[in-house]
Design a protein around this motif. Structure first.
Motif, PDB file in Angstrom:
ATOM      1  N   HIS A  65       0.849  -1.207   0.000  1.00 21.24           N
ATOM      2  CA  HIS A  65       0.000   0.000   0.000  1.00 21.24           C
ATOM      3  C   HIS A  65       0.877   1.248   0.000  1.00 21.24           C
ATOM      4  O   HIS A  65       1.224   1.790   1.048  1.00 21.24           O
ATOM      5  CB  HIS A  65      -0.954  -0.004   1.199  1.00 21.24           C
ATOM      6  CG  HIS A  65      -2.102   0.943   1.032  1.00 21.24           C
ATOM      7  ND1 HIS A  65      -3.423   0.543   1.083  1.00 21.24           N
ATOM      8  CD2 HIS A  65      -2.132   2.281   0.777  1.00 21.24           C
ATOM      9  CE1 HIS A  65      -4.209   1.595   0.877  1.00 21.24           C
ATOM     10  NE2 HIS A  65      -3.446   2.671   0.702  1.00 21.24           N
ATOM     11  N   HIS A  67       1.660   5.113  -2.043  1.00 23.16           N
ATOM     12  CA  HIS A  67       1.306   6.163  -3.010  1.00 23.16           C
ATOM     13  C   HIS A  67       2.627   6.844  -3.352  1.00 23.16           C
ATOM     14  O   HIS A  67       3.037   7.797  -2.701  1.00 23.16           O
ATOM     15  CB  HIS A  67       0.297   7.136  -2.412  1.00 23.16           C
ATOM     16  CG  HIS A  67      -0.978   6.474  -1.992  1.00 23.16           C
ATOM     17  ND1 HIS A  67      -1.932   6.063  -2.901  1.00 23.16           N
ATOM     18  CD2 HIS A  67      -1.439   6.102  -0.775  1.00 23.16           C
ATOM     19  CE1 HIS A  67      -2.938   5.491  -2.255  1.00 23.16           C
ATOM     20  NE2 HIS A  67      -2.662   5.492  -0.962  1.00 23.16           N
ATOM     21  N   VAL A 107      -1.243   2.077  -4.937  1.00 22.09           N
ATOM     22  CA  VAL A 107      -2.701   1.956  -4.947  1.00 22.09           C
ATOM     23  C   VAL A 107      -3.393   3.309  -5.154  1.00 22.09           C
ATOM     24  O   VAL A 107      -4.331   3.624  -4.449  1.00 22.09           O
ATOM     25  CB  VAL A 107      -3.219   1.237  -3.684  1.00 22.09           C
ATOM     26  CG1 VAL A 107      -2.897  -0.248  -3.755  1.00 22.09           C
ATOM     27  CG2 VAL A 107      -2.627   1.836  -2.411  1.00 22.09           C
ATOM     28  N   LYS A 177      -8.328  -0.645  -7.951  1.00 22.60           N
ATOM     29  CA  LYS A 177      -8.564  -0.175  -6.565  1.00 22.60           C
ATOM     30  C   LYS A 177      -9.832   0.667  -6.506  1.00 22.60           C
ATOM     31  O   LYS A 177     -10.016   1.576  -7.311  1.00 22.60           O
ATOM     32  CB  LYS A 177      -7.372   0.697  -6.130  1.00 22.60           C
ATOM     33  CG  LYS A 177      -7.624   1.648  -4.951  1.00 22.60           C
ATOM     34  CD  LYS A 177      -7.198   1.053  -3.634  1.00 22.60           C
ATOM     35  CE  LYS A 177      -7.352   1.993  -2.445  1.00 22.60           C
ATOM     36  NZ  LYS A 177      -6.283   2.951  -2.269  1.00 22.60           N
ATOM     37  N   HIS A 231      -6.957  -1.522   5.118  1.00 22.56           N
ATOM     38  CA  HIS A 231      -7.308  -0.917   6.416  1.00 22.56           C
ATOM     39  C   HIS A 231      -8.232  -1.839   7.236  1.00 22.56           C
ATOM     40  O   HIS A 231      -7.790  -2.407   8.194  1.00 22.56           O
ATOM     41  CB  HIS A 231      -7.913   0.484   6.257  1.00 22.56           C
ATOM     42  CG  HIS A 231      -7.241   1.312   5.204  1.00 22.56           C
ATOM     43  ND1 HIS A 231      -5.876   1.524   5.202  1.00 22.56           N
ATOM     44  CD2 HIS A 231      -7.719   1.942   4.084  1.00 22.56           C
ATOM     45  CE1 HIS A 231      -5.550   2.263   4.143  1.00 22.56           C
ATOM     46  NE2 HIS A 231      -6.641   2.519   3.446  1.00 22.56           N
ATOM     47  N   ASP A 314       0.872   2.925   3.410  1.00 22.63           N
ATOM     48  CA  ASP A 314      -0.029   4.051   3.139  1.00 22.63           C
ATOM     49  C   ASP A 314       0.430   5.363   3.759  1.00 22.63           C
ATOM     50  O   ASP A 314      -0.397   6.157   4.201  1.00 22.63           O
ATOM     51  CB  ASP A 314      -1.453   3.718   3.632  1.00 22.63           C
ATOM     52  CG  ASP A 314      -2.502   4.619   2.995  1.00 22.63           C
ATOM     53  OD1 ASP A 314      -2.216   5.214   1.941  1.00 22.63           O
ATOM     54  OD2 ASP A 314      -3.604   4.736   3.561  1.00 22.63           O
TER      55      ASP A 314
HETATM   56 ZN   LIG Z   1      -3.963   4.647   0.595  1.00 22.21          ZN
END
Ligand SMILES: [Zn+2]
Length: 405
Positions: A65, A67, A107, A177, A231, A314
């Protein structure tokens, strides 16, 4: 040929540890043999080994995860154009390698960014982990993250959702996603839309993941059958059991929730206040505090259902490492997972999620040599994962490269 020797090797399968270990890697970057140091020297007497005293060899880490081109949090965000975003992403990729991360799944990024990065990596213009990616995330109109210009595709109704899936596949997405919850219990997609997304992704040969933190977005995601649920912060034990039965994988991304909760605590105690991030913390701080508490209370119970768990981070905070997988593993251990299993979550399990377990993700003959060497023994002290000594990506040394070139 090269041979690495270390005090031990952790295979990545959640079980095996080889003491006084050695591994041999060929010119094509594949693992030829894994075993004891003595075995390696006996089989390959003419190869001068590299010794890592006091160190542990393990598979390169995988972050599901990421970005990689997240620029919206930068203080000078107004100056970011496509060029600067690409340069930032290249810098982040290099940093990920230096942290021992050899594969990432991005993602949601600006349309086309990850495709360009994959080309640049293939042509060796830049250094970084191999990338699997979704291109844009798919959201409902005005849904989670709609302000993040270029990174999200708004879609409404099952056929528009299918069209959005097709657009991502056209852009080169390896995965699909969706975002189905934000900070309130109102789910952002209907069941019909979620079902359409999963069906279309699978029909086109792509696996799919979904951002679902809250009830009832979590059970809706389970019903739709997303391959990974991101999550799932407030998941119940029953829901984890259902995930286990359906073979769906949980990517809890705890580190980001714990980090933002910590920022909130600090901000509440600080003398100075103000600024955009402070406003954000004021608005959402309690959500992150409750999230942290939910993970603390439930992680061990959820783990015991047998649901497969894999690592993702994330991190979208400015001035924080882009892929702190070692910290996520550390949290899993803190909350009750045995270290060897937490390492498996970041290696073999994560590779299996990507359907790549027969290519990389563990130390086994015939697999690509994605390798991390750390000082110390992470089975005794998990923070040893941060003492990076060497990183091999498909047999090629990338750690020194990422620092000195
Ligand atoms: Zn995310």
């Amino acid at each position: 040929m090269k041979i690495l020797l270390a005090d031990r090797a952790i295979v990545g399968d959640g079980e095996r540890v080889i003491e006084q270990a050695g591994m041999c890697v060929d010119q094509r970057g594949s693992i030829v043999a894994v075993g004891t140091a003595a075995e390696m020297q006996e089989r390959f007497p003419n190869v001068e080994p590299t010794r890592y005293d006091g160190c542990t060899i393990l598979p390169g880490l995988i972050d599901l995860h990421v970005h990689i081109g997240y620029w919206w949090n930068k203080p000078d965000a107004s100056q970011y154009n496509d060029y600067l975003v690409a340069l930032l992403a290249a810098k982040n990729l290099k940093e990920a390698l230096s942290l021992g991360v050899t594969t990432i799944r991005d993602v949601a990024a600006s349309d086309g960014l990850c495709g360009a990065l994959k080309t640049a990596l293939r042509q060796k213009m830049i250094a970084g982990p191999r990338i699997f990616e979704v291109n844009q995330g798919i959201i409902m109109t005005g849904g989670h993250g709609w302000q993040l210009k270029g990174a999200l595709r708004e879609a409404n109704g099952p056929w528009d959702v299918r069209a959005a899936v097709r657009e991502q596949v056209r852009a080169g997405a390896d995965w699909i996603k969706l975002m189905s919850s934000h900070r309130t219990p109102t789910p952002e997609f209907t069941q019909e839309e979620l079902d359409a997304a999963v069906d279309e992704a699978h029909r086109l040969g792509r696996k799919c993941c979904v951002h679902a933190s809250l009830q009832p977005a979590i059970p809706m995601a389970i019903q739709a059958g997303f391959d990974t649920i991101e999550h799932a912060t407030f998941m119940t034990v029953d829901q984890a059991k259902q995930m286990a039965e359906k073979g769906l994988v949980w990517v809890p991304t705890m580190i980001t929730f714990f980090q933002i909760a910590e920022h909130y605590r600090q901000a509440m105690q600080a003398e100075e206040s103000g600024g955009e991030f402070y406003e954000y913390l004021l608005k959402y701080g309690s959500f992150f505090m409750e999230s942290e508490q939910a993970y603390r209370e439930n992680f061990a119970k959820l783990m015991e259902t047998g649901v497969k768990i894999a690592t993702g981070t994330d991190i979208v905070l400015d001035k924080y490492p882009i892929t702190p997988v070692a910290d996520e593993i550390g949290l899993m251990v803190e909350l009750g997972m045995p270290p060897i299993k937490a390492i498996q979550a970041a290696t073999q399990t994560a590779a299996d999620v990507l359907d790549q377990g027969d290519r990389f993700g563990s130390l086994a003959e015939g697999l690509l040599a994605d390798v991390l060497v750390v000082k110390g023994n992470p089975l005794e002290d998990i923070t040893a994962l941060k003492q990076v000594q060497e990183v091999l990506l498909a047999g090629e040394s990338r750690y020194l490269a990422s620092h000195h070139k």
